[in-house]
Design a protein around this motif. Structure first.
Motif, PDB file in Angstrom:
ATOM      1  N   UNK A 114       0.822  -1.202   0.000  1.00 26.37           N
ATOM      2  CA  UNK A 114       0.000   0.000   0.000  1.00 26.37           C
ATOM      3  C   UNK A 114       0.858   1.254   0.000  1.00 26.37           C
ATOM      4  N   UNK A 115       1.967   1.237   0.753  1.00 23.95           N
ATOM      5  CA  UNK A 115       2.873   2.380   0.755  1.00 23.95           C
ATOM      6  C   UNK A 115       3.543   2.542  -0.605  1.00 23.95           C
ATOM      7  N   UNK A 116       3.914   1.419  -1.209  1.00 24.81           N
ATOM      8  CA  UNK A 116       4.517   1.488  -2.536  1.00 24.81           C
ATOM      9  C   UNK A 116       3.556   2.020  -3.581  1.00 24.81           C
ATOM     10  N   UNK A 117       2.276   1.667  -3.437  1.00 25.20           N
ATOM     11  CA  UNK A 117       1.266   2.193  -4.354  1.00 25.20           C
ATOM     12  C   UNK A 117       1.185   3.708  -4.233  1.00 25.20           C
ATOM     13  N   UNK A 118       1.230   4.207  -3.012  1.00 22.64           N
ATOM     14  CA  UNK A 118       1.147   5.654  -2.802  1.00 22.64           C
ATOM     15  C   UNK A 118       2.347   6.373  -3.400  1.00 22.64           C
ATOM     16  N   UNK A 119       3.556   5.864  -3.146  1.00 22.04           N
ATOM     17  CA  UNK A 119       4.740   6.519  -3.682  1.00 22.04           C
ATOM     18  C   UNK A 119       4.778   6.425  -5.208  1.00 22.04           C
ATOM     19  N   UNK A 120       4.333   5.275  -5.746  1.00 20.31           N
ATOM     20  CA  UNK A 120       4.294   5.120  -7.197  1.00 20.31           C
ATOM     21  C   UNK A 120       3.315   6.079  -7.851  1.00 20.31           C
ATOM     22  N   UNK A 121       2.132   6.211  -7.274  1.00 23.43           N
ATOM     23  CA  UNK A 121       1.143   7.135  -7.811  1.00 23.43           C
ATOM     24  C   UNK A 121       1.622   8.580  -7.724  1.00 23.43           C
ATOM     25  N   UNK A 122       2.289   8.909  -6.621  1.00 21.23           N
ATOM     26  CA  UNK A 122       2.810  10.267  -6.466  1.00 21.23           C
ATOM     27  C   UNK A 122       3.854  10.570  -7.535  1.00 21.23           C
ATOM     28  N   UNK A 123       4.716   9.593  -7.810  1.00 23.95           N
ATOM     29  CA  UNK A 123       5.755   9.791  -8.815  1.00 23.95           C
ATOM     30  C   UNK A 123       5.166   9.916 -10.219  1.00 23.95           C
ATOM     31  N   UNK A 124       4.149   9.124 -10.519  1.00 21.26           N
ATOM     32  CA  UNK A 124       3.559   9.121 -11.864  1.00 21.26           C
ATOM     33  C   UNK A 124       2.674  10.333 -12.120  1.00 21.26           C
ATOM     34  N   UNK A 125       1.983  10.805 -11.086  1.00 19.53           N
ATOM     35  CA  UNK A 125       1.042  11.917 -11.263  1.00 19.53           C
ATOM     36  C   UNK A 125       1.671  13.275 -11.003  1.00 19.53           C
ATOM     37  N   UNK A 126       2.800  13.286 -10.317  1.00 19.58           N
ATOM     38  CA  UNK A 126       3.421  14.556  -9.980  1.00 19.58           C
ATOM     39  C   UNK A 126       2.805  15.217  -8.757  1.00 19.58           C
ATOM     40  N   UNK A 127       1.848  14.553  -8.138  1.00 15.97           N
ATOM     41  CA  UNK A 127       1.227  15.076  -6.919  1.00 15.97           C
ATOM     42  C   UNK A 127       2.117  14.772  -5.714  1.00 15.97           C
ATOM     43  N   UNK A 128       1.909  15.519  -4.654  1.00 11.30           N
ATOM     44  CA  UNK A 128       2.675  15.271  -3.449  1.00 11.30           C
ATOM     45  C   UNK A 128       2.232  13.946  -2.828  1.00 11.30           C
ATOM     46  N   UNK A 129       3.146  13.321  -2.097  1.00 10.95           N
ATOM     47  CA  UNK A 129       2.824  12.058  -1.442  1.00 10.95           C
ATOM     48  C   UNK A 129       1.689  12.254  -0.453  1.00 10.95           C
ATOM     49  N   UNK A 130       1.682  13.393   0.229  1.00 11.72           N
ATOM     50  CA  UNK A 130       0.618  13.646   1.207  1.00 11.72           C
ATOM     51  C   UNK A 130      -0.741  13.707   0.521  1.00 11.72           C
ATOM     52  N   UNK A 131      -0.810  14.382  -0.635  1.00  9.42           N
ATOM     53  CA  UNK A 131      -2.081  14.488  -1.357  1.00  9.42           C
ATOM     54  C   UNK A 131      -2.560  13.119  -1.821  1.00  9.42           C
ATOM     55  N   UNK A 132      -1.638  12.328  -2.382  1.00 13.16           N
ATOM     56  CA  UNK A 132      -1.999  10.992  -2.854  1.00 13.16           C
ATOM     57  C   UNK A 132      -2.452  10.121  -1.683  1.00 13.16           C
ATOM     58  N   UNK A 133      -1.745  10.184  -0.570  1.00 13.15           N
ATOM     59  CA  UNK A 133      -2.100   9.373   0.600  1.00 13.15           C
ATOM     60  C   UNK A 133      -3.493   9.740   1.103  1.00 13.15           C
ATOM     61  N   UNK A 134      -3.768  11.033   1.226  1.00 14.40           N
ATOM     62  CA  UNK A 134      -5.070  11.477   1.728  1.00 14.40           C
ATOM     63  C   UNK A 134      -6.184  11.012   0.802  1.00 14.40           C
ATOM     64  N   UNK A 135      -6.001  11.205  -0.488  1.00 13.97           N
ATOM     65  CA  UNK A 135      -7.040  10.818  -1.451  1.00 13.97           C
ATOM     66  C   UNK A 135      -7.280   9.310  -1.428  1.00 13.97           C
ATOM     67  N   UNK A 136      -6.213   8.538  -1.420  1.00 12.10           N
ATOM     68  CA  UNK A 136      -6.343   7.081  -1.457  1.00 12.10           C
ATOM     69  C   UNK A 136      -6.964   6.553  -0.170  1.00 12.10           C
ATOM     70  N   UNK A 137      -6.507   7.067   0.971  1.00 12.80           N
ATOM     71  CA  UNK A 137      -7.022   6.561   2.235  1.00 12.80           C
ATOM     72  C   UNK A 137      -8.464   7.001   2.472  1.00 12.80           C
ATOM     73  N   UNK A 138      -8.813   8.202   2.049  1.00 13.55           N
ATOM     74  CA  UNK A 138     -10.213   8.613   2.162  1.00 13.55           C
ATOM     75  C   UNK A 138     -11.103   7.746   1.273  1.00 13.55           C
ATOM     76  N   UNK A 139     -10.595   7.353   0.109  1.00 15.90           N
ATOM     77  CA  UNK A 139     -11.371   6.513  -0.806  1.00 15.90           C
ATOM     78  C   UNK A 139     -11.632   5.141  -0.205  1.00 15.90           C
ATOM     79  N   UNK A 140     -10.571   4.489   0.301  1.00 18.60           N
ATOM     80  CA  UNK A 140     -10.765   3.146   0.879  1.00 18.60           C
ATOM     81  C   UNK A 140     -11.584   3.229   2.165  1.00 18.60           C
ATOM     82  N   UNK A 141     -11.430   4.334   2.905  1.00 17.88           N
ATOM     83  CA  UNK A 141     -12.222   4.519   4.122  1.00 17.88           C
ATOM     84  C   UNK A 141     -13.704   4.625   3.789  1.00 17.88           C
ATOM     85  N   UNK A 142     -14.024   5.394   2.758  1.00 18.45           N
ATOM     86  CA  UNK A 142     -15.422   5.574   2.379  1.00 18.45           C
ATOM     87  C   UNK A 142     -16.033   4.262   1.895  1.00 18.45           C
TER      88      UNK A 142
END
Length: 230
Positions: free
Chosen positions: A151-179
């Motif tokens: 899960x951590x690797x997914x976050x860092x990979x998405x951050x690298x591919x999208x150019x978004x900050x790791x914090x933004x990617x983490x928040x979006x992903x975790x809010x999605x799975x939480x919902x």
């Protein structure tokens, strides 16, 4: 008095460098102990009934609809997330693969051995102890430097591919799975909030004590200077 080492960031190693870094006799046992304790802390959070971290809300919600135990769901989701690394060009380490298997097995073992406390103070104590143990366990397996969890690797990979900050990617992903997990019936509560607020500082606090200082990599201080590993 125990003196806390200075805060630092671990160097990022590719899978081959992780194995070449040395001290595997210390790092592999630490990895396994960290993963077992991590799974145990997940079981403690469930037994507290006070709420789970976002991914475990998702795991618990799925477990309500699948003929699988909680730990088995954790393993299946971890394997599927690991497959998502392929288009992100992420490479798993030994620790990444071990993460998929060991945490789920440890969580199921913990659920089989632990009972749910009845008193409100015991539930709160169990929840707090689980969050602290989770922080220590996370620091232990991260400090072994044998690869991030799926899960951590997914976050860092998405951050690298999208150019978004790791914090933004983490928040979006975790809010999605939480919902999604909440809709499926996963438990959200005060423990969810406590975990979200405390887990980052806890891992950062414990990491200097448990990170393995290898002969070939040393470790990096926050000011960007690398300390000589000699």
């Amino acid at each position: 008095m125990l003196r806390r080492p200075p805060a630092y960031e671990l160097p990022r190693l590719d899978p081959l460098a992780q194995l070449r870094a040395g001290r595997l006799g210390r790092r592999i046992p630490q990895l396994l102990v960290g993963l077992v304790l991590y799974g145990w802390s997940m079981a403690m959070m469930i037994r507290s009934g006070m709420g789970l971290d976002p991914w475990d809300v998702f795991h618990q919600g799925l477990a309500r609809y699948l003929p699988l135990s909680f730990g088995q769901v954790v393993m299946v989701v971890g394997a599927l997330v690991l497959l998502a690394w392929i288009p992100l060009r992420q490479w798993p380490g030994v620790g990444t693969v071990a993460n998929v298997v060991v945490i789920g097995l440890a969580a199921d073992a913990g659920l089989a051995l632990l009972s749910s406390p009845e008193a409100w103070w015991a539930r709160i104590t169990t929840m707090i102890a689980a969050v602290v143990l989770n922080g220590l366990a996370g620091a232990a397996y991260i400090g072994a430097q044998l690869g991030p969890g799926p899960r951590d690797g997914l976050m860092t990979g998405l951050a690298a591919r999208t150019g978004r900050s790791l914090r933004t990617v983490r928040i979006c992903l975790e809010l999605s799975v939480l919902a999604v997990g909440f809709v499926l019936g996963g438990v959200v509560g005060v423990g969810t909030v406590v975990y979200a607020l405390a887990i980052g500082p806890l891992v950062q606090f414990f990491l200097p004590y448990v990170a393995v200082r290898t002969a070939s990599t040393g470790y990096e201080l926050h000011d960007g200077q690398r300390e000589d590993p000699g």
